[in-house]
Design a protein around this motif. Structure first.
Motif, PDB file in Angstrom:
ATOM      1  N   LEU A 292       7.208  -4.509  -4.499  1.00 15.70           N
ATOM      2  CA  LEU A 292       7.637  -3.722  -5.663  1.00 15.70           C
ATOM      3  C   LEU A 292       8.228  -4.612  -6.750  1.00 15.70           C
ATOM      4  O   LEU A 292       8.022  -4.390  -7.947  1.00 15.70           O
ATOM      5  CB  LEU A 292       8.659  -2.669  -5.239  1.00 15.70           C
TER       6      LEU A 292
ATOM      7  N   CYS B 251      -0.223  -0.206  -5.813  1.00 16.86           N
ATOM      8  CA  CYS B 251       0.595   0.972  -6.124  1.00 16.86           C
ATOM      9  C   CYS B 251       0.219   2.152  -5.221  1.00 16.86           C
ATOM     10  O   CYS B 251       1.086   2.897  -4.759  1.00 16.86           O
ATOM     11  CB  CYS B 251       0.426   1.364  -7.584  1.00 16.86           C
TER      12      CYS B 251
ATOM     13  N   SER C 176       8.237  -4.084   1.371  1.00 16.96           N
ATOM     14  CA  SER C 176       8.076  -3.164   0.244  1.00 16.96           C
ATOM     15  C   SER C 176       8.870  -3.636  -0.956  1.00 16.96           C
ATOM     16  O   SER C 176       8.397  -3.588  -2.097  1.00 16.96           O
ATOM     17  CB  SER C 176       8.516  -1.754   0.652  1.00 16.96           C
TER      18      SER C 176
ATOM     19  N   TYR D 177       7.743   8.061  -5.722  1.00 24.55           N
ATOM     20  CA  TYR D 177       8.509   6.897  -5.292  1.00 24.55           C
ATOM     21  C   TYR D 177       9.990   7.230  -5.101  1.00 24.55           C
ATOM     22  O   TYR D 177      10.743   6.447  -4.545  1.00 24.55           O
ATOM     23  CB  TYR D 177       8.359   5.750  -6.298  1.00 24.55           C
TER      24      TYR D 177
END
Length: 580
Positions: free
Chosen positions: A544, A519, A540, A571
């Motif tokens: 994620l 994270c 990514s 984010y």
């Protein structure tokens, strides 16, 4: 109700078994379980009465271990239930005061701690309680067999109820030096701990009277010719005086402690300094240094004397660096370097680093640079595991003192591989971080070596997945990956591997560490994925997606919370490409 009753009866039975154990660790863990029980819905009046009976049974036992468990249980009651009336207060006092004459050290430790806790929650009864305990403890200082418990109680009372302790400060100072001169090491050490709390109070009030009295006792003791025990007491006193009088030196010691134990949140760092203490020590500084160096030059082989000197000598150097450098630094360095020839004296590296850090780089003679670096290199190459953290911290201090020196920087580069030979550790990460900042030319080399080592550790769980020690190595490697400055390096493959291999790892602590690191590294601004737009986007997105799945499905609440709470406003930044 019957079901509830059976539940707490079973828990009380387990608490009794745990407190009765001969293992201190099990007793301590059971004490924590008792605290949790007292906070739960099961702690009814009947349940608490049962626990009180269990504790009384343990305290009446003839076995020291059972009494110790009883006191641990008693402290849990004091902490959680407090004092509701005079009857409960007297019940606590009766059991604790009956044990102050015990001879077992482990029992005395918990008794003193419980008495300090009672001082915190005594409320209306605190004043009378502390008056009684203080007078009894002061009286016991005059009896050799009762002195240890006395100084331990005084330290706890001073720490827990400083305002009430202050009312007895005069009689305390009048009598405490009896214990500082005691022939037993534990008595001297705990007497100085009590004195540390009292000196803190005196420093807060800028009370020079008691500071002067302590200094005079210390100076007389270190020149005493009768026993090393007396000299040792004087050295301990001087350590405490310099602690409250030299802000720079104390801040350095605190930073060293953080390098060694970054996760230790229980250490009480000293934050009270007095100009009066400095003025008192400045007048006697030359005499103190001369007498201390005489002890260093003597033939003492007692470990307690050497340990006290290794603490005091760097404090002297930090107090007046230029003066100490001119007259005593060379003597001090010869003393410390001589001790390093004995592999058991690992704390010599602590003193060596502090001595170098205390004086400016330009004042250190070239031959001592060579001797210092040779001593560190020899220690690193000896592959003695118990030496490694302290030696690394020594390197850290040398780097902080003179990392800009090209000759030193070149020598430190040669030590990178021996440093890594001891494996990953938090002191190693702290040392490499300091080296990267102070010697920029080593940054890429350090980053590359560290990343290679992390990659090797990541591959190990597949070979030895059942070993808990290996899990600790993996957790540490994951943590370093997420916290060390790897700017300029591509971490894409390691981040991907970390997410794929460890977010679903059987060990819960590994999963938490992986969640935090992944994270953190995915946040915009970390620049850990310097790929083309499309590759970055796909990587990514894939990571994620894994995070979100684990964040919703993991059976452990802590892991779900760690992941989902990390998805904050950062984010949603316009700089985060995946959300464009």
């Amino acid at each position: 109700m019957v079901k509830d009753s059976s539940q707490w009866e079973e828990q009380v039975s387990q608490i009794y078994i745990g407190l009765k154990s001969r293992s201190e660790q099990i007793q301590t863990e059971t004490g924590s379980s008792l605290v949790n029980f007292l906070r739960s819905d099961h702690s009814t009046t009947d349940a608490i009465q049962d626990i009180e009976r269990v504790i009384e049974d343990l305290l009446r036992s003839n076995e020291t271990e059972s009494k110790r468990g009883g006191v641990i249980g008693l402290q849990a009651l004091i902490t959680e239930l407090g004092v509701s009336n005079e009857q409960s207060f007297q019940w606590y006092c009766q059991h604790l005061l009956r044990l102050v004459t015990a001879s077992d050290f482990s029992l005395l430790v918990v008794v003193a701690r419980a008495m300090g806790s009672l001082a915190l929650v005594g409320g209306f009864y605190t004043q009378a309680y502390i008056d009684r305990v203080m007078m009894q403890a002061i009286e016991h200082l005059r009896h050799e067999n009762l002195r240890l418990c006395s100084v331990m109680i005084l330290a706890e009372i001073a720490r827990s109820a400083p305002t009430f302790f202050q009312q007895h400060i005069g009689v305390f100072y009048t009598n405490i030096f009896i214990a500082v001169k005691d022939t037993h090491l534990q008595v001297r050490q705990h007497a100085v701990q009590a004195l540390r709390e009292a000196l803190t109070l005196s420093a807060r009030r800028d009370d020079s009277t008691y500071l002067t009295e302590t200094c005079e006792n210390a100076v007389k003791a270190i020149v005493a010719t009768n026993t090393e025990e007396r000299k040792h007491g004087g050295l301990l006193l001087l350590n405490e005086l310099f602690r409250i009088s030299c802000k720079v030196g104390e801040r350095r010691l605190q930073e060293v402690e953080r390098w060694l134990n970054p996760d230790n949140t229980h250490t009480r760092f000293f934050d009270v300094f007095t100009p009066f203490g400095r003025q008192i020590l400045e007048k006697k500084f030359a005499d103190i240094c001369r007498d201390t160096m005489d002890i260093c030059n003597g033939s003492t082989k007692n470990s307690f004397m050497i340990d006290a000197l290794l603490l005091l000598v760097p404090r002297l150097a930090s107090f007046e660096p230029k003066l100490f450098m001119k007259y005593w630094w060379e003597n001090a360095m010869n003393f410390v370097l001589g001790l390093l020839k004995n592999e058991k004296q690992i704390y010599g590296y602590h003193a060596l680093g502090l001595l170098v850090w205390a004086v400016s780089e330009k004042y250190i003679p070239p031959k001592y640079w060579t001797l210092c670096l040779d001593a560190v290199r020899t220690a690193l190459e000896s592959k003695k595991g118990h030496q490694q953290p302290m030696v690394l911290v020594c390197v850290n201090m040398i780097t902080r003192a003179c990392g800009q020196n090209q000759k030193v920087g070149s020598s430190l580069k040669e030590m990178l591989e021996p440093m890594l030979a001891g494996g990953l550790s938090k002191p190693l990460a702290a040392t490499f971080s300091e080296l990267s900042q102070q010697v920029p030319s080593l940054k890429k080399d350090i980053q590359g070596r560290l990343l290679n080592h992390i990659h090797q550790v990541f591959r190990e769980p597949n070979k030895r997945a059942g070993e808990s020690s290996n899990h600790n190595d993996v957790i540490l490697a994951i943590s370093i990956l997420g916290t060390f400055d790897f700017s300029g390096q591509s971490l894409s493959q390691l981040v991907k591997y970390c997410a794929k291999s460890f977010l679903n790892f059987p060990n819960q602590k590994v999963r938490i560490a992986a969640a935090r690191t992944v994270c953190t590294l995915l946040l915009p601004g970390n620049n850990c994925l310097p790929l083309t737009y499309r590759q970055n986007h796909d990587l990514s997105y894939d990571i994620l997606r894994q995070l979100l799945i684990v964040g919703v499905t993991d059976p452990d609440f802590n892991i779900r919370y760690t992941i989902l709470s990390s998805f904050d406003i950062r984010y949603a930044s316009k700089n985060y490409k995946i959300f464009r």
